[in-house]
Design a protein around this motif. Structure first.
Motif, short mmCIF file in Angstrom:
data_model
loop_
_atom_site.label_atom_id
_atom_site.label_comp_id
_atom_site.label_asym_id
_atom_site.label_seq_id
_atom_site.Cartn_x
_atom_site.Cartn_y
_atom_site.Cartn_z
N LEU A 1 -64.60 -87.59 -48.72
CA LEU A 1 -64.11 -88.37 -49.86
C LEU A 1 -64.95 -89.62 -50.13
O LEU A 1 -65.28 -89.91 -51.28
CB LEU A 1 -62.63 -88.74 -49.65
CG LEU A 1 -61.65 -87.56 -49.58
CD1 LEU A 1 -60.22 -88.06 -49.38
CD2 LEU A 1 -61.73 -86.71 -50.85
N VAL A 2 -65.30 -90.35 -49.07
CA VAL A 2 -66.11 -91.57 -49.26
C VAL A 2 -67.50 -91.24 -49.84
O VAL A 2 -67.92 -91.86 -50.81
CB VAL A 2 -66.21 -92.39 -47.95
CG1 VAL A 2 -67.22 -93.54 -48.10
CG2 VAL A 2 -64.85 -92.95 -47.57
N PRO A 3 -68.25 -90.24 -49.27
CA PRO A 3 -69.54 -89.88 -49.88
C PRO A 3 -69.40 -89.42 -51.33
O PRO A 3 -70.23 -89.77 -52.17
CB PRO A 3 -70.05 -88.73 -48.99
CG PRO A 3 -69.40 -88.94 -47.69
CD PRO A 3 -68.05 -89.50 -48.01
N LEU A 4 -68.35 -88.63 -51.64
CA LEU A 4 -68.13 -88.19 -53.02
C LEU A 4 -67.93 -89.38 -53.94
O LEU A 4 -68.49 -89.44 -55.04
CB LEU A 4 -66.92 -87.26 -53.09
CG LEU A 4 -67.13 -85.80 -52.70
CD1 LEU A 4 -65.80 -85.05 -52.71
CD2 LEU A 4 -68.11 -85.10 -53.62
N LEU A 5 -67.14 -90.35 -53.48
CA LEU A 5 -66.87 -91.55 -54.27
C LEU A 5 -68.15 -92.37 -54.48
O LEU A 5 -68.46 -92.80 -55.59
CB LEU A 5 -65.80 -92.40 -53.57
CG LEU A 5 -65.39 -93.70 -54.28
CD1 LEU A 5 -64.72 -93.39 -55.62
CD2 LEU A 5 -64.47 -94.54 -53.40
N PHE B 1 -78.42 -93.05 -48.56
CA PHE B 1 -78.65 -93.07 -47.11
C PHE B 1 -77.33 -93.13 -46.35
O PHE B 1 -77.09 -92.37 -45.41
CB PHE B 1 -79.53 -94.27 -46.74
CG PHE B 1 -80.12 -94.19 -45.36
CD1 PHE B 1 -81.18 -93.34 -45.08
CD2 PHE B 1 -79.60 -94.97 -44.32
CE1 PHE B 1 -81.71 -93.26 -43.80
CE2 PHE B 1 -80.13 -94.89 -43.05
CZ PHE B 1 -81.19 -94.05 -42.79
N ILE B 2 -76.44 -94.01 -46.81
CA ILE B 2 -75.11 -94.14 -46.18
C ILE B 2 -74.33 -92.83 -46.36
O ILE B 2 -73.69 -92.34 -45.42
CB ILE B 2 -74.32 -95.33 -46.79
CG1 ILE B 2 -74.99 -96.66 -46.39
CG2 ILE B 2 -72.86 -95.32 -46.33
CD1 ILE B 2 -74.50 -97.86 -47.18
N SER B 3 -74.39 -92.26 -47.56
CA SER B 3 -73.64 -91.04 -47.87
C SER B 3 -74.06 -89.86 -47.00
O SER B 3 -73.20 -89.16 -46.45
CB SER B 3 -73.82 -90.66 -49.35
OG SER B 3 -73.33 -91.68 -50.19
#
Length: 331
Positions: free
Chosen positions: A251-255, A279-281
């Motif tokens: 969910l966080v990478p998608l957001l 990079f974070i995603s």
């Protein structure tokens, strides 16, 4: 690799060779945990040479050998053939002999030979798509076919494994590209990274949707094991499944990627900001896929066969299933 050669997506061309070499490196290392767990690891070649159609694991040896030998190594050889001929011409002695042997003593760099290389690559890559699907789906098939374990026994497990492999694969290649390119004095091609992240975004959506369908199906069926499985998810696996796998890994990478796309279109988000978000995603996605595998393997052993209680997994430090051995394999 398939996006470039089969689907003609020119933007991701800079990732082509890296994706093949990454696949080879990981494919060589991937079975090490299984092989070392056999007891007689030196006899692993038996899995690759002795057919046993009634054994899912034995047949997986053939799927693995086919993809490694007939698809991946062949594709890499055709990609690097002319490079190896050049290296043989530029070097002398043992190095020259090594490159000549690697190029199978080929010397032809003419237009017809190069055109044949390109045609062969396209055919091999087309064959490689169903081969890769079979390879990654087969791991899920081995779990999904174990009827005695309700956590594993699901027709969707092979497809979930396949899409999670696609997700982690794209994320890994993007991560390696963003690390290796600056270290080797190159400049990151943001057009390439943007396009690769687009495909990653869609793959994560499909993967997340499949996992939700699997969960809804289990809840709707509400068989006798649903109570103990629900208890396991909400207690023993809450951190690894709900927090790491679903929230941080999907969910966080998608957001983050969604917001990047919106801001890029409306406000022209700069490259450095996009690099940081991507990079974070991709790192979060790697953690999420690792948690997926953890939850499948560990979760399947956490409840009693009578469905009346839960066990606790305690990782040892030493031994063949211990933390130290796992770190050595990961390294």
């Amino acid at each position: 690799a398939s996006l470039v050669k089969v689907f003609n997506v020119k933007e991701v061309q800079p990732l082509y060779r890296l994706s093949l070499l990454t696949a080879l490196a990981y494919l060589l290392v991937a079975p090490m945990a299984l092989v070392s767990h056999l007891g007689h690891a030196e006899r692993f070649y038996e899995i690759l040479l002795t057919p046993q159609t009634s054994s899912a694991m034995a047949m997986f040896g053939f799927v693995y050998a086919w993809y490694l030998m007939a698809v991946l190594l062949l594709e890499i050889w055709f990609v690097h053939r002319t490079d190896m001929i050049d290296m043989a011409e530029q070097n002398a002695g043992a190095t020259r002999l090594l490159y000549r042997a690697l190029s199978l003593f080929s010397k032809d760099k003419g237009e017809r030979a190069v055109a044949f290389d390109h045609k062969a690559l396209k055919v091999i890559t087309i064959v490689g798509i169903p081969s890769a699907f079979l390879l990654h789906g087969y791991v899920g098939f081995i779990f999904g076919s174990i009827k005695a374990n309700p956590w594993w026994s699901s027709v969707l497990i092979p497809i979930v494994f396949l899409f999670s492999a696609i997700v982690s694969g794209i994320a890994l290649v993007v991560l390696l590209y963003m690390i290796i390119t600056p270290l080797t004095g190159g400049k990151i091609n943001m057009k390439c990274v943007d396009k690769a992240v687009d495909f990653l975004f869609y793959a994560v959506i499909v993967d997340f949707s499949l996992e939700m369908v699997d969960f809804i199906h289990r809840v709707y069926q509400s068989e006798e094991e649903i109570k103990i499985l629900s208890e396991m998810v909400m207690s023993k696996l809450f951190a690894s499944l709900i927090i790491i796998q679903v929230l941080l890994g999907m969910l966080v990478p998608l957001l983050l990627i969604s917001l990047t796309k919106i801001f890029k279109k409306r406000f022209g988000l700069n490259e450095d900001m996009r690099k940081m978000v991507y990079f974070i995603s991709v790192i979060l996605i790697q953690f999420g896929i690792f948690a997926t595998r953890w939850n499948v393997v560990i979760g399947g052993q956490m409840f009693s066969k009578s469905f009346r209680g839960l066990t606790t997994y305690k990782m040892e430090f030493g031994g063949i299933e211990g933390l130290l051995y796992a770190i050595v394999l990961l390294a």
